[in-house]
Design a protein around this motif. Structure first.
Motif, PDB file in Angstrom:
ATOM      1  N   ALA A 227     -10.252   3.960 -11.418  1.00  0.00           N
ATOM      2  CA  ALA A 227      -8.994   3.742 -10.694  1.00  0.00           C
ATOM      3  C   ALA A 227      -8.655   4.968  -9.847  1.00  0.00           C
ATOM      4  N   HIS A 228      -8.890   6.156 -10.424  1.00  0.00           N
ATOM      5  CA  HIS A 228      -8.662   7.403  -9.683  1.00  0.00           C
ATOM      6  C   HIS A 228      -9.558   7.444  -8.435  1.00  0.00           C
ATOM      7  N   GLU A 229     -10.818   7.046  -8.579  1.00  0.00           N
ATOM      8  CA  GLU A 229     -11.741   7.077  -7.436  1.00  0.00           C
ATOM      9  C   GLU A 229     -11.362   6.022  -6.401  1.00  0.00           C
ATOM     10  N   VAL A 230     -10.953   4.844  -6.873  1.00  0.00           N
ATOM     11  CA  VAL A 230     -10.515   3.788  -5.947  1.00  0.00           C
ATOM     12  C   VAL A 230      -9.296   4.271  -5.152  1.00  0.00           C
ATOM     13  N   ALA A 231      -8.410   5.011  -5.845  1.00  0.00           N
ATOM     14  CA  ALA A 231      -7.233   5.540  -5.145  1.00  0.00           C
ATOM     15  C   ALA A 231      -7.651   6.510  -4.043  1.00  0.00           C
ATOM     16  N   HIS A 232      -8.664   7.344  -4.304  1.00  0.00           N
ATOM     17  CA  HIS A 232      -9.191   8.241  -3.263  1.00  0.00           C
ATOM     18  C   HIS A 232      -9.607   7.430  -2.036  1.00  0.00           C
ATOM     19  N   VAL A 233     -10.284   6.291  -2.281  1.00  0.00           N
ATOM     20  CA  VAL A 233     -10.755   5.459  -1.169  1.00  0.00           C
ATOM     21  C   VAL A 233      -9.572   4.846  -0.438  1.00  0.00           C
ATOM     22  N   PHE A 282      -4.662  15.978  -2.878  1.00  0.00           N
ATOM     23  CA  PHE A 282      -5.302  14.665  -2.931  1.00  0.00           C
ATOM     24  C   PHE A 282      -5.548  14.251  -4.376  1.00  0.00           C
ATOM     25  N   GLU A 283      -5.967  15.193  -5.218  1.00  0.00           N
ATOM     26  CA  GLU A 283      -6.231  14.854  -6.626  1.00  0.00           C
ATOM     27  C   GLU A 283      -4.957  14.352  -7.299  1.00  0.00           C
ATOM     28  N   ARG A 284      -3.863  15.054  -7.039  1.00  0.00           N
ATOM     29  CA  ARG A 284      -2.597  14.651  -7.675  1.00  0.00           C
ATOM     30  C   ARG A 284      -2.200  13.255  -7.210  1.00  0.00           C
ATOM     31  N   ASP A 329     -11.440  23.986  -7.437  1.00  0.00           N
ATOM     32  CA  ASP A 329     -11.467  22.788  -6.617  1.00  0.00           C
ATOM     33  C   ASP A 329     -10.513  21.739  -7.174  1.00  0.00           C
ATOM     34  N   HIS A 330     -10.358  21.716  -8.477  1.00  0.00           N
ATOM     35  CA  HIS A 330      -9.446  20.758  -9.093  1.00  0.00           C
ATOM     36  C   HIS A 330      -8.274  21.518  -9.683  1.00  0.00           C
ATOM     37  N   PRO A 331      -7.088  20.934  -9.622  1.00  0.00           N
ATOM     38  CA  PRO A 331      -5.963  21.607 -10.261  1.00  0.00           C
ATOM     39  C   PRO A 331      -6.268  21.713 -11.756  1.00  0.00           C
TER      40      PRO A 331
HETATM   41 ZN   LIG Z   1     -10.618  13.080  -7.620  1.00  0.00          ZN
END
Ligand SMILES: [Zn+2]
Lengths: 345, 412
Positions: A227-233, A282-284, A329-331
């Motif tokens: 779901a997190h990756e789909v949200a990135h898309v 973007f991660e958040r 790179d990631h929080p």
């Molecule tokens: Zn991510």
């Protein structure tokens, strides 16, 4: 100044068409009539002169009507005549700005703020505006190219049972449909140097590594990651990141074109750091949207937090040195977990 | 109210100036700029017989080019123009360029007369806009249709010499001294040979012919310049260009080798594997940055050596018109120290010292350039007539914009 209201400007007179010249004085009468001394030649009216804008204390060459020139460093006298006979000094306001240190420091502060604002707000906004306009063929083509290149250099074929991968693809497809996305697919790979990882490419292509699946997370945790990756898309994060990178480089190049001698290292350091900052935002965003998608699917929105905790636990076992927070790179994972928990409440 | 004396040109009688040129007596070489030894003044004798009726002691005589700009003054101009450029999203850059050029030209003086830069900002802006659209189309086609884009790129190559000629014609035409414009009369064919053919041969020969390409380019750039009706000419010797290219390459090679070994050693000690940028700790970051800085430093040394040495070779003995001449007297070691100081100054101030560096550099190159007059300067000047270029040979701001965008070094 000699006679009442008249002016004498010292300089050098160049006759038209030749480099010959001699020291001379330009006499400006009270009504603006010009006379060249020595010689007493009349040169018409002040308004017939071509007067360049004032620039620091550099001398100026006044263009005479006959094609000749009169060079003088007496800028104050020239400006006085401009004011008197033309009513204004061309470029005078600019010269006033350029002449004061207070203005210079204010301009420096303004410049610093503009650059900061442009990089932190302007470029992301522009990238978000431009990203939807990129042709689908470019997006799909570049994504497939990226995967092919990763397959050649880092990734290896998956050793997961085919059914496991198909089940994950079905989950991804449901989440993507929930986000209103068509197209895209899931690829399983052995991660190699990537280790336990999952990432999305702009076309909707999601890659999950065997190592991640083998960490032992349940189906909800894996769905949370998808779901997190789909949200990135959905938010076009990949495209925007790439566009921001190009725009940042372009902006930095325009600004520091002057700075070429100082080397690209200095020019690019802020670009790299700013780029890292963007990816945190973007991660958040993807965490929040991913949790919302999970909730809409009727699944546990906290699943991603559990997956992150599991990932971090595995990483800690390997005892890698912790990265400085500002360079990561990631929080910070703990921070992300706390955010997701708060959202789910 | 008079302006401060430092930027006020001495408008004495020009004829009188020629007898005691600026700060130098005619029979004495100009004082070396800050520590560098000056080559002897025995230039070739004037080509023309000495005109009758003029004082013999004054012939030949040298004058040093002078620069009156000040770092603080230029900083204020620079920062205001930079802010306006950023606020107008780059549109003002055309005006900023003209103001900057005008400042540097206006502060450069020879025999009491300063130089003028007369380009119109609107014309510069038009050139930049056309170039930006063309480049945007080129990049777009390169990323969407790589084959077509590559074909376009190759197809654009023949335009490069045309843009170079156009830029040179434009820039010389808008440059004036004593109300007389410079001109550039080089042809497209000459530019194609110097800027396409020779560099191509230089690449094909694995760099063996590269110095020859440099010599051909400098020769083309120099031998078509005119000041009014007075032509610039110089034979640039080939072997010294080879010599200084080899020294610069060896310097660069040593520096690269040292930086590479250093970075390898430090990264090995730091235990850094590639592809793990996110896992860097402070010590590893230091290990990554230090060799880069060392390399940058070495690059500056090598580039400074090359610039100074090449300049002295190219401008060793330039003839102008009837027996006048121009000469560069940069001391190579002195310039390397100067350029290194400039780099440190720029880096330490994060680029803010750039205006001071530019002013310092302009002063450095102005004061290491001398002009030799075959006859007293007043008579020499009277012999120079302005020449107006035909409409087709006036150059364009498109070429100028391309020169700015690709950082072509077309200056002497
Ligand atoms: Zn991510």
């Amino acid at each position: 100044m000699s006679e009442a209201g008249s002016l004498r400007i010292a300089g050098c007179h160049y006759p038209a068409g030749s480099a010959a010249g001699q020291a001379a004085e330009l006499h400006v009468s009270a009504d603006g009539a010009l006379r060249l001394e020595p010689g007493g030649r009349a040169l018409g009216h002040w308004r017939g002169l071509r007067v360049p804008e004032r620039l620091g204390r550099a001398p100026r060459v006044l263009g005479l009507g006959d094609g000749g020139g009169f060079e003088t460093g007496d800028n104050a006298a020239v400006d006085a005549c401009e004011r008197r006979f033309r009513g204004r000094v061309a470029g005078g306001r600019l010269h006033a700005l350029e002449g004061r240190w207070t203005i210079a420091w204010l301009a420096l502060a303004g410049l610093g703020f503009s650059i900061f604002a442009g990089f932190v707000w302007g470029i992301p906004a522009l990238a978000a505006r431009v990203a939807p306009w990129l042709p689908a063929s470019v997006v799909v083509g570049s994504s497939e190219e990226t995967l092919a290149s990763l397959d050649r250099h880092v990734l290896r074929p998956s050793r997961l049972p085919a059914a496991r991968c198909e089940a994950l693809e079905a989950t991804r497809a449901r989440l993507a449909a929930r986000a209103g996305l068509s197209g895209g697919r899931l690829e399983c790979r052995r991660g190699g140097a990537f280790g336990a990882n999952a990432f999305a490419l702009p076309s909707g292509l999601v890659v999950i590594t065997d190592e991640f699946v083998e960490l032992g997370g349940d189906d909800d945790e894996l769905a949370g990651v998808l779901a997190h990756e789909v949200a990135h898309v959905e938010y076009r994060h990949g495209l925007r990141q790439a566009l921001q990178g190009s725009l940042l480089t372009l902006g930095a190049a325009l600004l520091t074109g002057d700075l070429a001698n100082a080397g690209s290292f200095i020019a690019h350091l802020p670009v790299v750091l700013a780029g890292l900052h963007y990816s945190r935002d973007f991660e958040r965003e993807a965490d929040a949207r991913g949790a919302a998608l999970m909730r809409a699917e009727g699944r546990d929105p906290r699943a991603l937090a559990r997956a992150l905790a599991r990932l971090e636990g595995a990483a800690r076992q390997k005892e890698r040195p912790a990265a400085p927070a500002w360079l990561s790179d990631h929080p910070d994972t703990q921070e992300r977990i706390a955010r997701i928990e708060a959202l789910a409440r | 109210m008079l302006p401060p004396a430092s930027c006020r040109a001495p408008y004495d009688d020009f004829e009188g100036l020629s007898l005691v040129p600026l700060d130098n007596a005619p029979d004495r070489p100009p004082a070396p700029p800050a520590g560098g030894a000056l080559p002897p003044l025995s230039g070739p004798p004037p080509r023309q017989p000495h005109p009758p009726g003029l004082p013999v002691a004054a012939v030949p005589l040298r004058m040093r080019v002078q620069f009156h700009g000040e770092g603080g003054e230029f900083f204020r101009i620079w920062i205001v123009n930079l802010l306006l450029t950023v606020l107008t999203l780059g549109i003002y850059s055309a005006w900023a360029k003209v103001r900057t050029r005008r400042y540097f030209y206006g502060c450069t003086s020879l025999a009491g007369s300063t130089f003028e830069y007369l380009a119109e900002p609107v014309a510069i802006l038009k050139g930049r806009a056309v170039l930006a659209v063309a480049l945007l189309l080129l990049y777009a086609s390169l990323s969407m249709m790589p084959l077509f884009g590559a074909a376009l790129l190759v197809g654009a190559l023949p335009f490069v010499p045309a843009l170079i000629v156009s830029s040179l014609r434009f820039n010389y035409r808008v440059t004036r001294w004593r109300n007389v414009a410079f001109r550039f009369t080089g042809s497209y064919g000459g530019a194609a040979v110097a800027f396409l053919l020779w560099p191509l041969l230089g690449v094909v020969s694995f760099g063996l012919l590269w110095p020859k390409a440099i010599q051909a380019q400098r020769s083309y750039l120099l031998n078509h310049v005119h000041y009014g009706n007075a032509a610039f000419s110089a034979d640039i010797p080939l072997w010294p260009v080879y010599g200084c290219s080899i020294v610069a390459s060896v310097l660069l090679g040593i520096v690269t080798a040292v930086a590479t070994v250093l970075s390898g050693l430090m990264l090995a000690r730091a235990g850094l594997r590639p592809q793990s940028m996110a896992d860097l700790d402070h010590w590893q970051l230091f290990a990554l940055v230090l060799p880069t800085l060392a390399y940058l430093f070495g690059l500056t040394l090598s580039a400074a050596y090359y610039r100074a040495a090449l300049r002295n070779i190219v401008l060793a003995d330039v003839a102008i018109g009837d027996g006048h001449g121009l000469r560069s007297h940069v001391s190579v070691l002195d310039y390397i120290a100067f350029a290194t100081g400039n780099l440190l100054l720029t880096v330490v101030t994060l680029g803010l010292a750039r205006p001071w560096v530019r002013v310092r550099t302009a002063r450095y190159f102005a004061t290491t350039t001398t002009i030799r007059f075959a006859v007293p300067a007043g008579a020499a000047m009277a012999g120079i007539a302005a020449v107006t270029e035909a409409a087709g040979r006036r150059g364009s701001t498109l070429g100028d914009a391309a020169g700015d965008a690709f950082d072509w070094d077309l200056s002497l």
